[in-house]
Motif scaffolding. Structure first.
Motif, mmCIF file in Angstrom:
data_model
loop_
_atom_site.group_PDB
_atom_site.id
_atom_site.type_symbol
_atom_site.label_atom_id
_atom_site.label_comp_id
_atom_site.label_asym_id
_atom_site.label_seq_id
_atom_site.Cartn_x
_atom_site.Cartn_y
_atom_site.Cartn_z
ATOM 1 N N VAL A 233 32.607 18.184 32.783
ATOM 2 C CA VAL A 233 32.694 16.884 32.064
ATOM 3 C C VAL A 233 32.596 15.645 32.718
ATOM 4 O O VAL A 233 33.094 15.408 33.653
ATOM 5 C CB VAL A 233 34.382 17.167 31.512
ATOM 6 C CG1 VAL A 233 34.787 15.977 30.519
ATOM 7 C CG2 VAL A 233 34.466 18.627 30.813
ATOM 8 N N ASP A 234 32.154 14.747 31.868
ATOM 9 C CA ASP A 234 32.185 13.403 32.331
ATOM 10 C C ASP A 234 33.372 12.664 31.672
ATOM 11 O O ASP A 234 32.826 12.003 30.374
ATOM 12 C CB ASP A 234 30.694 12.520 31.968
ATOM 13 C CG ASP A 234 30.619 11.245 32.371
ATOM 14 O OD1 ASP A 234 31.641 10.708 32.907
ATOM 15 O OD2 ASP A 234 29.656 10.407 32.022
ATOM 16 N N LEU B 251 21.517 25.000 28.334
ATOM 17 C CA LEU B 251 22.414 24.095 28.608
ATOM 18 C C LEU B 251 22.584 23.013 27.435
ATOM 19 O O LEU B 251 21.468 22.715 26.497
ATOM 20 C CB LEU B 251 22.177 23.229 29.793
ATOM 21 C CG LEU B 251 21.930 24.073 30.959
ATOM 22 C CD1 LEU B 251 21.106 23.142 31.921
ATOM 23 C CD2 LEU B 251 23.289 24.337 31.671
ATOM 24 N N ARG B 252 23.852 22.474 27.021
ATOM 25 C CA ARG B 252 24.032 21.666 25.976
ATOM 26 C C ARG B 252 24.816 20.226 26.253
ATOM 27 O O ARG B 252 25.949 20.489 26.798
ATOM 28 C CB ARG B 252 24.561 22.322 24.823
ATOM 29 C CG ARG B 252 23.693 23.382 24.194
ATOM 30 C CD ARG B 252 24.393 24.098 22.876
ATOM 31 N NE ARG B 252 23.342 25.396 22.639
ATOM 32 C CZ ARG B 252 22.987 25.638 21.505
ATOM 33 N NH1 ARG B 252 23.209 24.601 20.415
ATOM 34 N NH2 ARG B 252 22.062 26.513 21.168
ATOM 35 N N VAL B 253 24.395 19.405 26.062
ATOM 36 C CA VAL B 253 25.026 17.895 26.136
ATOM 37 C C VAL B 253 25.851 17.827 25.043
ATOM 38 O O VAL B 253 25.181 17.526 24.048
ATOM 39 C CB VAL B 253 24.228 16.971 26.813
ATOM 40 C CG1 VAL B 253 25.026 15.798 27.020
ATOM 41 C CG2 VAL B 253 23.368 17.552 27.844
ATOM 42 N N TRP B 254 27.035 17.459 25.404
ATOM 43 C CA TRP B 254 27.917 17.122 23.929
ATOM 44 C C TRP B 254 28.719 15.739 24.156
ATOM 45 O O TRP B 254 29.082 15.372 25.089
ATOM 46 C CB TRP B 254 29.078 18.280 23.814
ATOM 47 C CG TRP B 254 28.582 19.642 23.791
ATOM 48 C CD1 TRP B 254 28.322 20.237 25.027
ATOM 49 C CD2 TRP B 254 28.359 20.581 22.731
ATOM 50 N NE1 TRP B 254 28.218 21.590 24.529
ATOM 51 C CE2 TRP B 254 27.887 21.800 23.211
ATOM 52 C CE3 TRP B 254 28.133 20.252 21.414
ATOM 53 C CZ2 TRP B 254 27.576 22.608 22.326
ATOM 54 C CZ3 TRP B 254 27.904 21.148 20.445
ATOM 55 C CH2 TRP B 254 27.435 22.492 21.119
ATOM 56 N N SER C 9 23.689 9.547 37.892
ATOM 57 C CA SER C 9 22.301 9.445 37.939
ATOM 58 C C SER C 9 21.764 10.030 36.508
ATOM 59 O O SER C 9 20.378 9.999 36.486
ATOM 60 C CB SER C 9 21.484 10.069 39.157
ATOM 61 O OG SER C 9 21.629 11.269 39.113
ATOM 62 N N GLN C 10 22.678 10.527 35.857
ATOM 63 C CA GLN C 10 21.783 11.216 34.448
ATOM 64 C C GLN C 10 21.114 12.325 34.788
ATOM 65 O O GLN C 10 20.089 12.624 34.046
ATOM 66 C CB GLN C 10 21.376 10.305 33.806
ATOM 67 C CG GLN C 10 22.340 9.157 32.899
ATOM 68 C CD GLN C 10 23.312 9.542 31.915
ATOM 69 O OE1 GLN C 10 22.646 10.007 31.007
ATOM 70 N NE2 GLN C 10 24.486 9.793 32.326
ATOM 71 N N LEU D 110 19.492 14.188 31.704
ATOM 72 C CA LEU D 110 20.758 14.230 30.716
ATOM 73 C C LEU D 110 20.654 13.127 29.847
ATOM 74 O O LEU D 110 21.171 13.313 28.622
ATOM 75 C CB LEU D 110 21.853 14.286 31.348
ATOM 76 C CG LEU D 110 22.328 15.422 32.549
ATOM 77 C CD1 LEU D 110 23.655 15.239 33.020
ATOM 78 C CD2 LEU D 110 22.155 16.787 31.594
ATOM 79 N N GLU D 111 20.017 12.052 30.212
ATOM 80 C CA GLU D 111 19.636 11.003 29.187
ATOM 81 C C GLU D 111 18.705 11.349 28.154
ATOM 82 O O GLU D 111 18.970 10.917 27.040
ATOM 83 C CB GLU D 111 19.139 9.648 29.920
ATOM 84 C CG GLU D 111 18.912 8.186 29.371
ATOM 85 C CD GLU D 111 18.635 7.198 29.958
ATOM 86 O OE1 GLU D 111 18.476 5.943 29.417
ATOM 87 O OE2 GLU D 111 18.344 7.319 31.184
#
Length: 305
Positions: A133-134, A149-152, A179-180, A196-197
């Motif tokens: 988590v960020d 993988l999933r970015v939420w 750094s994404q 991730l961006e």
């Protein structure tokens, strides 16, 4: 039987808990028990995280719920209902009064102040192992046995990116939110570096002959050290170029775990199947020391400068 303890030396308090779910708060000055409470309905030891400044604790186990406790009086403040299966993991931000919990193939974001769910995240085809988590950027990265993988977005509860490419289970992922980027590894013998961006793969790192079980990452110097028990080998990678810099082989027994000193370029390895520890130099390809003397298998290690 006590299974774990959390300590704050500043406040001279300790929190211990047993495999049966009994939790005790101790005064280290007097040795007295201040409070006792139970995470009931569990068949295994609970997991607990504490905010000592707020005197709050969050517990979870195999009973599908999370519990928020007041440590001062042992009072149960909230029971977080919503998961259909056991809670595998929970990431807490006490300052924002938020927790993201992982269970089966869903994640739930909770408000700790009132015990209510804010968002439920679904989409993985099978078990979610954990999530990174960020809290500042209000994002989460989940990994699953479905190979994705999933970015939420924690802000609006939506899927931002699905990162696919691994063939089979993903055994681990480490994210560098600044750094994404994220580095994942798994059953297909590869590591993958992700943006991730943009939600795409930057490099696929190939070379291991067996499953990649774990990785240590040096984001500052753009390096990663991976190891595969099947081939008894470690590989040092350049994340910038996506290339293998070095292969470390020579320890014959199954390698149990690794500790890395990135500043001085040393690695300490051990095996659960023997009594030896090995010290490696990342500037070379062979071990520089073999530490012997233990009469039973070594179970833990620590490398300090």
């Amino acid at each position: 039987e006590i299974c774990d303890v959390l300590v704050t030396w500043e406040k001279q308090l300790a929190l211990s808990w047993s495999f049966h779910g009994t939790v005790r708060l101790w005064d280290l000055r007097t040795g007295q028990s201040l409070q006792e409470f139970e995470h009931q309905g569990t068949t295994k030891a609970p997991e607990i995280t504490v905010d000592w400044s707020l005197r709050r604790a969050l517990s979870w186990a195999t009973d599908e719920v999370l519990r928020v406790w007041d440590l001062l009086n042992g009072q149960l403040l909230h029971v977080l209902h919503g998961h259909a299966g056991i809670t595998r993991r929970a990431e807490v931000d006490w300052e924002r009064q938020r927790v993201l919990s992982v269970s089966l193939n869903e994640l739930i974001l909770w408000n700790l102040a009132n015990g209510k769910p804010l968002h439920t995240f679904t989409g993985h085809a099978c078990t979610i192992w954990d999530a990174d988590v960020d809290w500042v950027g209000q994002r989460a990265l989940s990994r699953s046995c479905d190979g994705t993988l999933r970015v939420w977005s924690l802000q609006n509860g939506t899927l931002v990116h699905m990162l696919s490419g691994h063939l089979g289970d993903i055994y681990g992922v480490e994210a560098d939110w600044a750094s994404q980027r994220a580095l994942s590894w798994g059953a297909d013998n590869t590591l993958r570096l992700w943006s991730l961006e943009h939600g795409r793969a930057v490099h696929r790192l190939r070379g291991h002959a067996g499953r990649v079980w774990s990785v240590e990452v040096d984001w500052e110097h753009q390096r990663a050290l991976s190891w595969s028990f099947a081939e008894h080998a470690m590989r040092l990678w350049s994340l910038e170029r996506g290339e293998c810099l070095l292969e470390l082989t020579g320890q014959p027994a199954w390698r149990g775990c690794v500790d890395v000193d990135w500043e001085d370029n040393f690695v300490l390895t051990l095996s659960y199947s023997d009594q030896e520890l090995w010290v490696w130099d990342l500037c070379g390809s062979k071990p520089v020391h073999k530490l012997v003397g233990h009469e039973a298998p070594v179970r833990c290690r620590s490398l300090q400068r």
